[in-house]
Scaffold this active site. Structure first.
Site, short mmCIF file in Angstrom:
data_model
loop_
_atom_site.label_atom_id
_atom_site.label_comp_id
_atom_site.label_asym_id
_atom_site.label_seq_id
_atom_site.Cartn_x
_atom_site.Cartn_y
_atom_site.Cartn_z
N GLY A 48 57.22 41.17 -23.07
CA GLY A 48 58.67 41.21 -23.17
C GLY A 48 59.26 40.27 -24.21
N ARG A 322 49.36 39.81 -37.37
CA ARG A 322 48.42 40.41 -36.43
C ARG A 322 47.28 41.15 -37.12
NH1 ARG A 322 52.28 42.57 -31.53
NH2 ARG A 322 52.39 40.55 -30.49
#
Ligand code: ADP
Length: 491
Positions: A48, A322
């Site tokens: 979240g 990432r």
């Protein structure tokens, strides 16, 4: 049976529920169909994280020389377009003002967030869409709060977020958004149907006018609507589509894990294509570097962590993008790496002792009162790990290391020490339906397909080659809100 409604929302994840709340707020009658037996999709599974410029929340984070160097590096990049040039000029102006103010708290703005998002996606993202995202995160955050979302007060940097602007909900879980938004949507009169799958869109004279649905009884029914919001998420759980579209990785076949929910099968992309939607950036598929192997872990935050391989050595700058983190991990022995933390991070994220004990007792998390003991439990050479952690301590003091790390927390010298093992897994599909800043779906000529809106992971064009950590949830919720409002206005 068949039904008529103003707005049909397909998918009850973050984007779909955001659209449902926003459409009902704007006076529309709304039906949401969700093919799984529960709401939430990938949003439910996520931590979240919600990246947003937020002057109040960020005030406690200090700006230092390595962060300044990060800003100055992006300001010096040769512009790839007029929009990029304009963005650099805007950020330069804000940065000059920030420096002149003498403030030592973190520099941030929607434009700086946008420039970092653009850079992390290798300058192929659509700047108008990116700015629509970053200029609306704060408003959307307030709107979420007004609709029942509660937040952890600390702003951090989640993995791949590149800057201290990741807010998280009270339970550090996307489930908090799903709970708040679904409650609000129903309160506003939206009807949400589970086990109900959209099969195809209905189109009349080019306009999208509803969908064919398989309902919970397995019957085929029609929902006629003035507009449809596609919010079906991505296709990371669809091996065939992954292999078909992947242009980035050697192999994304079934041997590569995914951390997605099983319903992330790209349905909305196929349905959209069938009514003429253009697809964008489909080849770019993100691997989440941290897919649990041992099964436990302390947190996804970079600040107080290092990553080491099976040889007990660091190999990457932990606050990197990432894709760099994933490729770095794929290059290590058995594609495995460990995240190392100590008591400092446990205090920071306040993990209950019972949870820690459970993870350690069940082999999900390795623990050591000394580094030697930790190394033994991890099965890595103790001498190497000791040297790695000593070297890291010196790097923390110097705020500088050989990998180019810029996010510094505490030294790792506060026992007990913990480690959990991870491998990369397919996480997010950056490509999808082409939309404009009003969340309208476009065809190959760049024209709006009337009555057709989309938001969230089913869309493409924002994240470019690589999505910034903590940008997915705001993408879904910001564009879901826009899509819902615009869909409600559709005649
Ligand atoms: P986003 O973050 O973009 O909202 P999520 O993965 O959170 O994406 O949510 C997408 C939701 O859409 C999931 O709950 C998924 O089960 C649902 N979904 C996917 N395909 C269909 C379909 N054909 N019909 C109905 N719901 C669907």
């Amino acid at each position: 049976q068949d039904s008529d409604v103003d707005v049909l929302v397909i998918g009850a994840g973050g984007a779909g529920l955001s659209a449902a709340v926003s459409a009902t707020e704007n006076g529309a009658s709304v039906i949401v169909v969700e093919k799984m037996s529960m709401m939430g999709g990938n949003t439910l599974r996520s931590g979240g994280a919600f990246n947003s410029y937020d002057p109040e929340g960020q005030a406690s984070t200090k700006m230092d020389d390595s962060l300044k160097a990060t800003v100055e590096k992006l300001l010096a990049v040769e512009p790839v377009s007029d929009a990029h040039k304009q963005l650099i000029e805007d950020v330069q102006k804000q940065y000059d003002e920030y420096l002149a103010s003498g403030s030592d708290s973190l520099f941030d703005s929607p434009e700086w967030h946008a420039l970092q998002t653009l850079d992390a996606g290798d300058y192929i993202g659509n700047i108008d869409l990116i700015l629509t995202l970053t200029r609306n995160t704060l408003d959307t955050k307030k709107w979420l709060t007004a609709n029942g979302t509660t937040w952890d007060p600390t702003i951090r940097t989640v993995i791949g977020a590149l800057w201290n602007r990741s807010a998280q909900t009270t339970n550090v879980s996307g489930a908090d958004f799903i709970a708040a938004l679904s409650t609000q949507a129903e309160k506003n009169g939206a009807q949400i149907y589970l086990d109900t799958k959209a099969e195809s869109l209905l189109q009349e004279n080019g306009k999208v006018v509803g969908a064919t649905i398989t309902n919970a009884e397995g019957k085929t029914v029609t929902v006629n609507a003035k507009s449809v919001v596609m919010a079906t998420g991505g296709f990371a759980a669809n091996v065939e589509m992954r292999v078909k579209y992947n242009t980035e990785w050697d192999d994304l076949g079934e041997t590569i894990a995914t951390n997605n929910h099983p319903g992330a099968t790209g349905d909305g992309i196929v349905m959209g294509e069938a009514v003429g939607a253009d697809l964008v950036d489909m080849g770019w598929i993100q691997l989440m570097p941290l897919f649990p192997v041992s099964g436990g872990g302390i947190s996804g935050y970079v600040n107080n962590a290092i990553y080491v391989n099976k040889e007990g050595q660091r190999y990457v700058n932990e606050d990197n993008r990432r894709d760099v983190l994933a490729q770095g991990a794929l290059n290590q022995t058995d594609k495995i790496f460990f995240v190392i933390n100590d008591q400092t991070e446990i205090d920071s994220v306040q993990i209950p002792q019972a949870n820690l004990d459970y993870m350690v007792e069940n082999g999900m998390l390795f623990k050591g009162d000394t580094i030697e003991e930790l190394a033994e439990n991890m099965g890595v050479p103790a001498d190497n790990l000791k040297k790695t952690i000593e070297d890291y301590g010196k790097a923390v003091d110097a705020q500088q290391d050989e990998f180019g790390r810029a996010t510094w927390g505490a030294r790792l010298d506060n026992p007990p020490y913990y480690a959990a093992s991870y491998t990369p897994a397919v996480h997010h599909t950056m490509g999808g339906l082409r939309i404009n800043t009003e969340a309208q779906v476009l065809n190959a000529s760049g024209e709006v397909i009337p009555g057709f809106y989309a938001a969230g992971e089913v869309t493409g064009g924002i994240h470019g080659t690589n999505r910034v950590g903590g940008n997915a949830v705001p993408d879904a919720l910001v564009f879901g809100k826009i899509a819902g409002a615009n869909a409600a206005a559709q005649k």
